[in-house]
Design an enzyme around this catalytic site. Structure first.
Site, PDB file in Angstrom:
ATOM      1  N   ASN A   1       0.845  -1.188   0.000  1.00 28.13           N
ATOM      2  CA  ASN A   1       0.000   0.000   0.000  1.00 28.13           C
ATOM      3  C   ASN A   1       0.884   1.244   0.000  1.00 28.13           C
ATOM      4  O   ASN A   1       1.951   1.284   0.627  1.00 28.13           O
ATOM      5  CB  ASN A   1      -1.032   0.010   1.137  1.00 28.13           C
ATOM      6  CG  ASN A   1      -0.489  -0.300   2.506  1.00 28.13           C
ATOM      7  OD1 ASN A   1       0.564  -0.929   2.652  1.00 28.13           O
ATOM      8  ND2 ASN A   1      -1.201   0.113   3.528  1.00 28.13           N
ATOM      9  N   ILE A   2       0.417   2.231  -0.763  1.00 29.72           N
ATOM     10  CA  ILE A   2       1.178   3.469  -0.949  1.00 29.72           C
ATOM     11  C   ILE A   2       0.232   4.624  -0.627  1.00 29.72           C
ATOM     12  O   ILE A   2      -0.727   4.872  -1.364  1.00 29.72           O
ATOM     13  CB  ILE A   2       1.688   3.578  -2.404  1.00 29.72           C
ATOM     14  CG1 ILE A   2       2.548   2.345  -2.762  1.00 29.72           C
ATOM     15  CG2 ILE A   2       2.472   4.878  -2.597  1.00 29.72           C
ATOM     16  CD1 ILE A   2       2.896   2.237  -4.232  1.00 29.72           C
ATOM     17  N   GLU A   3       0.512   5.275   0.501  1.00 27.87           N
ATOM     18  CA  GLU A   3      -0.391   6.320   0.987  1.00 27.87           C
ATOM     19  C   GLU A   3       0.029   7.704   0.474  1.00 27.87           C
ATOM     20  O   GLU A   3       1.094   7.869  -0.138  1.00 27.87           O
ATOM     21  CB  GLU A   3      -0.435   6.275   2.517  1.00 27.87           C
ATOM     22  CG  GLU A   3      -0.975   4.932   2.995  1.00 27.87           C
ATOM     23  CD  GLU A   3      -1.181   4.832   4.491  1.00 27.87           C
ATOM     24  OE1 GLU A   3      -0.622   5.660   5.241  1.00 27.87           O
ATOM     25  OE2 GLU A   3      -1.911   3.913   4.897  1.00 27.87           O
TER      26      GLU A   3
ATOM     27  N   CYS B   1      -4.112   0.609  -2.451  1.00 27.32           N
ATOM     28  CA  CYS B   1      -3.944  -0.600  -1.639  1.00 27.32           C
ATOM     29  C   CYS B   1      -2.903  -1.538  -2.249  1.00 27.32           C
ATOM     30  O   CYS B   1      -2.641  -1.509  -3.456  1.00 27.32           O
ATOM     31  CB  CYS B   1      -5.255  -1.361  -1.541  1.00 27.32           C
ATOM     32  SG  CYS B   1      -6.525  -0.540  -0.574  1.00 27.32           S
TER      33      CYS B   1
ATOM     34  N   GLU C   1      -3.012  -4.760  -2.813  1.00 26.27           N
ATOM     35  CA  GLU C   1      -3.517  -5.699  -3.822  1.00 26.27           C
ATOM     36  C   GLU C   1      -3.613  -5.016  -5.172  1.00 26.27           C
ATOM     37  O   GLU C   1      -3.249  -5.560  -6.214  1.00 26.27           O
ATOM     38  CB  GLU C   1      -4.920  -6.190  -3.443  1.00 26.27           C
ATOM     39  CG  GLU C   1      -5.025  -6.862  -2.095  1.00 26.27           C
ATOM     40  CD  GLU C   1      -5.320  -5.866  -0.969  1.00 26.27           C
ATOM     41  OE1 GLU C   1      -4.691  -4.788  -0.928  1.00 26.27           O
ATOM     42  OE2 GLU C   1      -6.161  -6.178  -0.123  1.00 26.27           O
TER      43      GLU C   1
ATOM     44  N   CYS D   1     -10.111  -4.963   1.380  1.00 25.78           N
ATOM     45  CA  CYS D   1     -11.184  -3.970   1.260  1.00 25.78           C
ATOM     46  C   CYS D   1     -12.074  -4.265   0.055  1.00 25.78           C
ATOM     47  O   CYS D   1     -11.721  -5.025  -0.855  1.00 25.78           O
ATOM     48  CB  CYS D   1     -10.615  -2.560   1.186  1.00 25.78           C
ATOM     49  SG  CYS D   1     -10.050  -2.070  -0.452  1.00 25.78           S
TER      50      CYS D   1
ATOM     51  N   CYS E   1     -10.647  -3.558  -3.528  1.00 27.89           N
ATOM     52  CA  CYS E   1      -9.711  -4.588  -4.017  1.00 27.89           C
ATOM     53  C   CYS E   1     -10.453  -5.861  -4.386  1.00 27.89           C
ATOM     54  O   CYS E   1     -10.071  -6.553  -5.334  1.00 27.89           O
ATOM     55  CB  CYS E   1      -8.626  -4.843  -2.978  1.00 27.89           C
ATOM     56  SG  CYS E   1      -7.514  -3.423  -2.839  1.00 27.89           S
TER      57      CYS E   1
END
Ligand code: THU
Length: 130
Positions: free
Chosen positions: A43-45, A54, A56, A87, A90
């Site tokens: 995940n890359i915020e 996310c 996935e 989630c 995804c």
């Protein structure tokens, strides 16, 4: 299956690479193609929270952008008490690119595993617009 253990370990290893300065909730994924090429995801915020991607979806978008369309397994790892639960967004992306019976392995960082499928994660999936 020996390969699956490696996929699980690889997904768990992604947890340290996740870019999660806001949630501190790392997720790792490994997407396995039919010919067993592995695409990892984290995940890359973003400071603008809703731009977060996310783990996935990172894995799917890496794979699909490289021309891959046939997948046989997905592993998702979280630093959670129970095996991580993906989630809804995804799950919808899984339904787009995977056979409903494709196995999905959910795991935490202490090897608690839940084996499921794309169909079980998203029953009655929206897959057609005609
Ligand atoms: N997250 C994922 O990477 N995958 C999921 O299926 C659940 C949520 C991430 C998004 C965000 O970076 C953090 O977990 C907390 O929601």
């Amino acid at each position: 299956m020996a390969a699956k253990k490696e996929w699980i370990e690889l997904a768990q290893a992604q947890l340290d690479k996740a870019y999660v300065p806001y949630s501190h909730f790392p997720v790792g994924a490994v997407l396995v193609t039919e010919d067993e090429k592995l695409y990892t995801g984290i995940n890359i915020e973003n400071v603008s929270y809703s731009l977060t991607n996310c783990a996935e979806r990172t894995a799917f978008f890496k794979a699909v952008s490289e021309g891959e369309m046939k997948f046989k397994h997905l592993v998702i790892a979280g630093r959670t008490d129970e095996p991580i639960s993906p989630c809804g967004a995804c799950r919808q992306v899984m339904a787009e690119f995977c056979d409903p019976e494709m196995p999905v392995t959910l795991v935490n960082d202490r090897d608690r595993v839940l084996e499921t499928t794309v169909r079980k994660l998203l029953p009655y999936a929206f897959t057609e617009i005609e």
